[in-house]
Design a protein around this motif. Structure first.
Motif, PDB file in Angstrom:
ATOM      1  N   ASP A  96       0.819  -1.378   0.057  1.00  0.00           N
ATOM      2  CA  ASP A  96      -0.136   0.081   0.076  1.00  0.00           C
ATOM      3  C   ASP A  96       0.682   1.361  -0.133  1.00  0.00           C
ATOM      4  O   ASP A  96       0.507   2.104  -0.425  1.00  0.00           O
ATOM      5  N   SER A  97       1.905   1.110   0.676  1.00  0.00           N
ATOM      6  CA  SER A  97       3.091   2.269   0.641  1.00  0.00           C
ATOM      7  C   SER A  97       4.503   1.811   0.901  1.00  0.00           C
ATOM      8  O   SER A  97       4.571   0.698   1.376  1.00  0.00           O
TER       9      SER A  97
ATOM     10  N   THR B 220      24.168  18.250 -10.655  1.00  0.00           N
ATOM     11  CA  THR B 220      23.768  18.640  -9.262  1.00  0.00           C
ATOM     12  C   THR B 220      23.633  17.077  -8.298  1.00  0.00           C
ATOM     13  O   THR B 220      23.172  16.293  -9.001  1.00  0.00           O
ATOM     14  N   ARG B 221      24.170  17.180  -7.250  1.00  0.00           N
ATOM     15  CA  ARG B 221      23.927  15.915  -6.240  1.00  0.00           C
ATOM     16  C   ARG B 221      22.629  16.211  -5.331  1.00  0.00           C
ATOM     17  O   ARG B 221      22.721  17.192  -4.789  1.00  0.00           O
ATOM     18  N   TRP B 222      21.684  15.399  -5.542  1.00  0.00           N
ATOM     19  CA  TRP B 222      20.468  15.514  -4.664  1.00  0.00           C
ATOM     20  C   TRP B 222      20.230  14.394  -3.737  1.00  0.00           C
ATOM     21  O   TRP B 222      20.620  13.356  -3.742  1.00  0.00           O
ATOM     22  N   SER B 223      19.724  14.893  -2.632  1.00  0.00           N
ATOM     23  CA  SER B 223      19.298  14.029  -1.556  1.00  0.00           C
ATOM     24  C   SER B 223      17.543  13.715  -1.783  1.00  0.00           C
ATOM     25  O   SER B 223      17.091  14.736  -1.999  1.00  0.00           O
ATOM     26  N   ILE B 224      16.934  12.669  -1.698  1.00  0.00           N
ATOM     27  CA  ILE B 224      15.760  12.507  -1.745  1.00  0.00           C
ATOM     28  C   ILE B 224      15.227  11.749  -0.507  1.00  0.00           C
ATOM     29  O   ILE B 224      15.498  10.844  -0.089  1.00  0.00           O
ATOM     30  N   ASP B 225      13.828  12.061  -0.359  1.00  0.00           N
ATOM     31  CA  ASP B 225      12.977  11.215   0.683  1.00  0.00           C
ATOM     32  C   ASP B 225      11.600  11.254   0.087  1.00  0.00           C
ATOM     33  O   ASP B 225      10.777  12.190   0.285  1.00  0.00           O
ATOM     34  N   LEU B 226      11.277   9.983  -0.588  1.00  0.00           N
ATOM     35  CA  LEU B 226      10.006   9.987  -1.218  1.00  0.00           C
ATOM     36  C   LEU B 226       8.917   9.133  -0.410  1.00  0.00           C
ATOM     37  O   LEU B 226       9.467   7.865  -0.315  1.00  0.00           O
ATOM     38  N   GLN B 227       8.092   9.362   0.118  1.00  0.00           N
ATOM     39  CA  GLN B 227       6.896   8.720   0.613  1.00  0.00           C
ATOM     40  C   GLN B 227       5.603   8.450  -0.480  1.00  0.00           C
ATOM     41  O   GLN B 227       5.198   9.336  -0.803  1.00  0.00           O
TER      42      GLN B 227
ATOM     43  N   GLN C 220      15.156 -13.466   3.334  1.00  0.00           N
ATOM     44  CA  GLN C 220      13.952 -14.164   4.052  1.00  0.00           C
ATOM     45  C   GLN C 220      12.540 -13.428   3.124  1.00  0.00           C
ATOM     46  O   GLN C 220      12.485 -12.445   2.847  1.00  0.00           O
ATOM     47  N   ALA C 221      11.502 -14.409   3.270  1.00  0.00           N
ATOM     48  CA  ALA C 221      10.102 -14.054   2.377  1.00  0.00           C
ATOM     49  C   ALA C 221       9.559 -12.839   3.370  1.00  0.00           C
ATOM     50  O   ALA C 221       9.898 -12.926   4.754  1.00  0.00           O
ATOM     51  N   PRO C 222       8.982 -11.997   3.036  1.00  0.00           N
ATOM     52  CA  PRO C 222       8.493 -11.934   1.412  1.00  0.00           C
ATOM     53  C   PRO C 222       9.314 -11.378   0.510  1.00  0.00           C
ATOM     54  O   PRO C 222       9.239 -10.894  -0.541  1.00  0.00           O
ATOM     55  N   TYR C 223      10.823 -11.171   0.529  1.00  0.00           N
ATOM     56  CA  TYR C 223      11.895 -10.783  -0.431  1.00  0.00           C
ATOM     57  C   TYR C 223      11.613  -9.492  -1.016  1.00  0.00           C
ATOM     58  O   TYR C 223      11.300  -9.299  -1.935  1.00  0.00           O
ATOM     59  N   ARG C 224      11.482  -8.828   0.055  1.00  0.00           N
ATOM     60  CA  ARG C 224      11.556  -7.143  -0.370  1.00  0.00           C
ATOM     61  C   ARG C 224      12.620  -6.432  -0.840  1.00  0.00           C
ATOM     62  O   ARG C 224      14.003  -6.889  -0.674  1.00  0.00           O
ATOM     63  N   VAL C 225      12.819  -5.649  -1.703  1.00  0.00           N
ATOM     64  CA  VAL C 225      13.611  -4.795  -1.946  1.00  0.00           C
ATOM     65  C   VAL C 225      14.027  -3.938  -0.742  1.00  0.00           C
ATOM     66  O   VAL C 225      13.304  -3.156  -0.282  1.00  0.00           O
ATOM     67  N   LEU C 226      15.257  -3.839  -0.521  1.00  0.00           N
ATOM     68  CA  LEU C 226      16.033  -3.237   0.346  1.00  0.00           C
ATOM     69  C   LEU C 226      16.709  -1.852  -0.208  1.00  0.00           C
ATOM     70  O   LEU C 226      16.829  -0.817   0.411  1.00  0.00           O
ATOM     71  N   ARG C 227      17.352  -2.140  -1.382  1.00  0.00           N
ATOM     72  CA  ARG C 227      18.304  -1.097  -1.606  1.00  0.00           C
ATOM     73  C   ARG C 227      18.448  -1.466  -3.307  1.00  0.00           C
ATOM     74  O   ARG C 227      18.727  -2.582  -3.761  1.00  0.00           O
ATOM     75  N   VAL C 228      18.571  -0.192  -4.190  1.00  0.00           N
ATOM     76  CA  VAL C 228      19.177   0.011  -5.368  1.00  0.00           C
ATOM     77  C   VAL C 228      20.306   0.809  -5.572  1.00  0.00           C
ATOM     78  O   VAL C 228      20.141   1.872  -5.290  1.00  0.00           O
TER      79      VAL C 228
ATOM     80  N   THR D 170      12.107   1.164   2.432  1.00  0.00           N
ATOM     81  CA  THR D 170      11.757   1.160   3.818  1.00  0.00           C
ATOM     82  C   THR D 170      10.294   1.339   3.999  1.00  0.00           C
ATOM     83  O   THR D 170       9.739   1.853   3.064  1.00  0.00           O
ATOM     84  N   ASN D 171       9.917   1.099   5.097  1.00  0.00           N
ATOM     85  CA  ASN D 171       8.682   1.517   5.820  1.00  0.00           C
ATOM     86  C   ASN D 171       7.448   0.869   4.862  1.00  0.00           C
ATOM     87  O   ASN D 171       6.557   1.908   4.534  1.00  0.00           O
ATOM     88  N   TYR D 172       7.539  -0.167   4.648  1.00  0.00           N
ATOM     89  CA  TYR D 172       6.655  -0.855   3.737  1.00  0.00           C
ATOM     90  C   TYR D 172       5.222  -1.000   4.173  1.00  0.00           C
ATOM     91  O   TYR D 172       5.180  -1.345   5.430  1.00  0.00           O
ATOM     92  N   ASN D 173       3.996  -0.602   3.915  1.00  0.00           N
ATOM     93  CA  ASN D 173       2.849  -0.671   4.339  1.00  0.00           C
ATOM     94  C   ASN D 173       2.622   0.566   5.676  1.00  0.00           C
ATOM     95  O   ASN D 173       1.966   0.411   6.356  1.00  0.00           O
TER      96      ASN D 173
END
Length: 349
Positions: A67-68, A80-87, A201-209, A228-231
């Motif tokens: 859901d999120s 330019t180098r940017w920092s991002i926080d996307l929810q 470990q399941a459910p095998y979520r993406v942690l980092r790209v 991070t912060n799935y759901n």
């Protein structure tokens, strides 16, 4: 798992001791030793590890089904180098903050509506004329309404099917198990475009790209992003008191000087100015101030000044007059003097 000499010696000592024990005891101890040895290393041929197909399906599925989730990190765009926080909260809500050394931009996207906050960014995208500068100052650090098309679309990173085709499947050519990402056991699936770290470990979520150097995805490059912060419940909602530059009545007062009247200028010198409000009646942090300045026509030196506040405010496109008296001149003008008036519109806080 390959045995080190130390591990082999310990194993031999254990079995030598077992050979001197009774058969039932030896059987139980042998089983315990085997269980302990197997738990300390991976099974041969990858037994006990998730399959690559399971990892890819899990990563894709969690991006689709969540859901999120939140993406944080850094990337480069241009020079330019940017920092991002996307929810991101489905079906169509986003709250994103991007920063660099001298720019901080915050955006809230709700479907087709987008709201922005960041005076430095607004200033860089407005004209240099006096009216545009007045708009920037009037907006202050408040929210303004804009187009959702101005927000970067990171579909390759947030859409499950696009993520899979961009980074996984045939795009992933190497696998490394037992990689730590912020203390979490992960699997690194890498290819020419990026390294993708997925929970072991399941459910095998993406942690980092982590994009490979020079690779451009969704218009960004050299990105290092964490998921991070799935759901999570981000409580994304529209801000209040939004400025709409297509409707200037949503702005605080922006007064411009239409004309200056010096017909009452004697000794002392009474001056006035006709003003027009290009903004609205939204409360500003302070009243607008008009500064009258008298200059000697020949030398261009300032010989006197006075100020007047615009109180009360008038509505959009309405006019008003303010005045004051220049009663203490630094020097007497040689022949003639020129009086000008400038407006200071404090805008929002």
């Amino acid at each position: 798992m390959e045995s080190s000499p130390r591990y082999t010696t310990r194993a031999l000592l254990a079995f030598c001791s077992l050979s001197q024990a009774s058969y039932p005891a030896r059987a139980g101890l042998v089983g315990a030793v085997l269980v302990a040895a197997l738990s300390a290393c991976d099974l041969p041929f990858g037994l006990g590890l998730p399959t690559t197909r399971s990892l890819e399906s899990g990563a894709t599925g969690t991006l689709v089904a969540a859901d999120s989730f939140e993406i944080t990190g850094s990337y480069s765009e241009g020079t330019t180098r940017w920092s991002i926080d996307l929810q991101l909260s489905r079906p169509g809500s986003e709250h994103v903050t991007i920063t660099t050394s001298n720019v901080n931009l915050e955006a809230i996207i709700l479907g087709n509506d987008a709201y922005f906050r960041g005076q430095q960014f607004l200033s860089a995208h407005m004209g240099s004329d006096l009216v545009s500068r007045s708009f920037v100052k009037a907006a202050g650090n408040g929210w303004w309404k804009g187009s959702a098309g101005h927000v970067p679309q990171l579909s390759d990173l947030t859409d499950g099917s696009a993520f899979r085709s961009t980074f996984l499947g045939q795009a992933a050519t190497q696998r490394v198990d037992h990689v730590s990402v912020d203390g979490i056991d992960a699997v690194d699936l890498s290819g020419p475009r990026a390294e993708v770290f997925i929970t072991a470990q399941a459910p095998y979520r993406v942690l980092r790209v982590r994009l490979k150097h020079g690779v451009v995805v969704d218009g960004i490059r050299d990105a290092d992003l964490r998921f991070t912060n799935y759901n999570g419940d981000f409580r994304i909602s529209a801000p209040g008191d939004v400025i709409d530059f297509s409707n200037l009545t949503t702005l605080p007062p922006i007064y411009t000087v239409v004309s200056v009247d010096t017909s009452g200028c004697g000794s002392p010198c009474a001056v006035s100015a006709l003003l027009k409000n290009l903004g609205g009646l939204i409360a500003a942090q302070a009243p607008s101030t008009i500064t009258f300045t008298m200059r000697d026509t020949a030398s261009r030196q300032v010989v006197g000044s006075c100020q007047a506040q615009v109180v009360p405010d008038v509505g959009y496109n309405a006019t008003t007059t303010v005045g004051c008296t220049i009663d203490s001149l630094a020097t007497q003008p040689s022949n003639a003097a020129t009086v000008t008036a400038t407006a200071d519109n404090p805008g929002r806080g």
